[in-house]
Design a protein around this motif. Structure first.
Motif, PDB file in Angstrom:
ATOM      1  N   GLY A 198     -19.612  32.366  -5.790  1.00 30.05           N
ATOM      2  CA  GLY A 198     -19.151  30.979  -5.742  1.00 30.05           C
ATOM      3  C   GLY A 198     -20.254  29.947  -5.762  1.00 30.05           C
ATOM      4  O   GLY A 198     -20.126  28.901  -6.412  1.00 30.05           O
ATOM      5  N   ALA A 199     -21.375  30.209  -5.074  1.00 33.21           N
ATOM      6  CA  ALA A 199     -22.438  29.202  -4.946  1.00 33.21           C
ATOM      7  C   ALA A 199     -23.032  28.787  -6.296  1.00 33.21           C
ATOM      8  O   ALA A 199     -23.157  27.585  -6.566  1.00 33.21           O
ATOM      9  CB  ALA A 199     -23.524  29.718  -4.006  1.00 33.21           C
ATOM     10  N   PRO A 200     -23.409  29.706  -7.192  1.00 37.71           N
ATOM     11  CA  PRO A 200     -23.971  29.269  -8.479  1.00 37.71           C
ATOM     12  C   PRO A 200     -22.977  28.491  -9.339  1.00 37.71           C
ATOM     13  O   PRO A 200     -23.379  27.670 -10.174  1.00 37.71           O
ATOM     14  CB  PRO A 200     -24.362  30.580  -9.164  1.00 37.71           C
ATOM     15  N   LEU A 201     -21.677  28.735  -9.145  1.00 38.10           N
ATOM     16  CA  LEU A 201     -20.661  28.045  -9.938  1.00 38.10           C
ATOM     17  C   LEU A 201     -20.224  26.733  -9.302  1.00 38.10           C
ATOM     18  O   LEU A 201     -19.425  26.000  -9.888  1.00 38.10           O
ATOM     19  CB  LEU A 201     -19.434  28.958 -10.123  1.00 38.10           C
ATOM     20  N   GLY A 202     -20.722  26.445  -8.114  1.00 37.43           N
ATOM     21  CA  GLY A 202     -20.334  25.226  -7.425  1.00 37.43           C
ATOM     22  C   GLY A 202     -18.919  25.254  -6.886  1.00 37.43           C
ATOM     23  O   GLY A 202     -18.325  24.195  -6.650  1.00 37.43           O
ATOM     24  N   VAL A 203     -18.373  26.449  -6.658  1.00 38.24           N
ATOM     25  CA  VAL A 203     -17.017  26.577  -6.127  1.00 38.24           C
ATOM     26  C   VAL A 203     -17.085  26.501  -4.600  1.00 38.24           C
ATOM     27  O   VAL A 203     -17.897  27.194  -3.978  1.00 38.24           O
ATOM     28  CB  VAL A 203     -16.387  27.916  -6.561  1.00 38.24           C
TER      29      VAL A 203
END
Length: 320
Positions: A198-203
């Motif tokens: 989730g973190a790299p995708l900004g979720v």
């Protein structure tokens, strides 16, 4: 995106380990239910303790890593689709039989023992966590939720009538003991993997918990409704899903309450709480005092349409 695949694989591996361990714990508690001769609704309460073990372990792991929204999202994400899926699969379990059989019916006792306490827990959680002055989970909230669970489990286990007792199958305790560490290791793997997806995708972490862990945890738990209904136990199927929900929204939230977790996305959180209230209220309205709940095509279509509407509302909130 390719770099995220190993982390996604770690999430799936962790969820598989948690479900493997929870299934063995569930077999032990089901055997205890048969050994003690408890009624089907009480058996659902015991099964809920086992099937909610993954959510409890995820909350412990997310609290330890400082990512509480993943745990909170996972708890809600495993609750929201569970009852619609269980009702759908129970209905399909009878519709796909070669011989014609009526839609499955859930005993009316489930209303008092499971559905109303489940609705009460959801409303209690909303009252403890949504109002702005006291938003989030605090240690005192954890104590209140644990007290609510204690009242629920006592009422479920002391209920009559009891049924004929059966002997304990050999080896179930040993298999359950092996399953417990698998649940813990699986929770660590799924939480770490989900955060790195989730973190790299900004979720947001809550959305990661809802759909990367919670939804995937709900699928095998709801699938058990098919097996129970095929075995002529639709009451156990629905009672176990509700029992799981009660556990995952009470004692399973204790680790997050101890650390004083806040609600990261109040709108998404409120949407999930509102959906659970609506589904349980619909169950209560349709329940017959004597005949119980008939899981016919109309009720199935209503719950499935409601879940699709929930997904649409979630997408709208994420785009804001």
């Amino acid at each position: 995106m390719i770099a995220l695949l190993p982390w996604l694989g770690l999430v799936l591996l962790g969820i598989g380990m948690m479900q493997w361990g929870a299934a063995r714990a569930a077999v032990l508690l089901q055997a205890l239910r048969d050994r003690w001769g408890l009624p089907a609704t009480a058996g659902g309460a015991l099964m809920g303790i086992a099937t909610a073990a993954p959510e409890t372990a995820v909350n412990l792991s997310s609290a330890a890593f400082g990512w509480p929204d993943i745990g909170l999202g996972a708890a809600l994400g495993s609750n929201v689709p569970a009852l619609p899926l269980a009702v759908l699969l129970s209905w399909l379990a009878t519709r796909l039989r070669p011989e014609a059989v009526p839609p499955p019916e859930v005993q009316p006792q489930v209303m008092e023992v499971q559905a109303l306490p489940y609705l009460g827990v959801v409303l209690l959680l909303a009252a403890l966590t949504l109002p702005p002055p006291i938003a989030g989970l605090q240690p005192v909230d954890g104590l209140v939720l644990c007290a609510a669970f204690a009242g629920y489990i006592a009422h479920a286990l002391l209920r009559r009538p009891w049924v004929e007792q059966a002997p304990m199958p050999p080896g179930v305790a040993g298999r359950a003991a092996i399953g417990v560490p698998a649940i813990g290791l699986g929770a660590l793997a799924s939480v770490v993997g989900a955060q790195h997806v989730g973190a790299p995708l900004g979720v947001p972490d809550m959305v990661v918990g809802l759909f990367a862990i919670g939804l995937l945890c709900a699928l095998p738990e709801s699938w058990s409704a098919w097996r129970f209904t095929r075995d002529g136990k639709p009451t156990v199927a629905i009672a176990a899903v509700m029992g799981d929900g009660i556990v995952s929204l009470t004692v399973a939230l204790l680790p997050l309450a101890v650390m004083g977790a806040s609600v990261g996305d109040a709108a998404i959180y409120a949407l999930n709480i509102g959906f659970l209230v609506a589904v349980l209220a619909a169950y209560a309205i349709r329940n017959h005092r004597r005949r119980g709940q008939a899981m016919g095509p109309g009720f199935v279509a209503f719950l499935c349409a409601g879940y699709i509407a929930y997904l649409g509302a979630t997408a709208v909130l994420l785009r804001r």
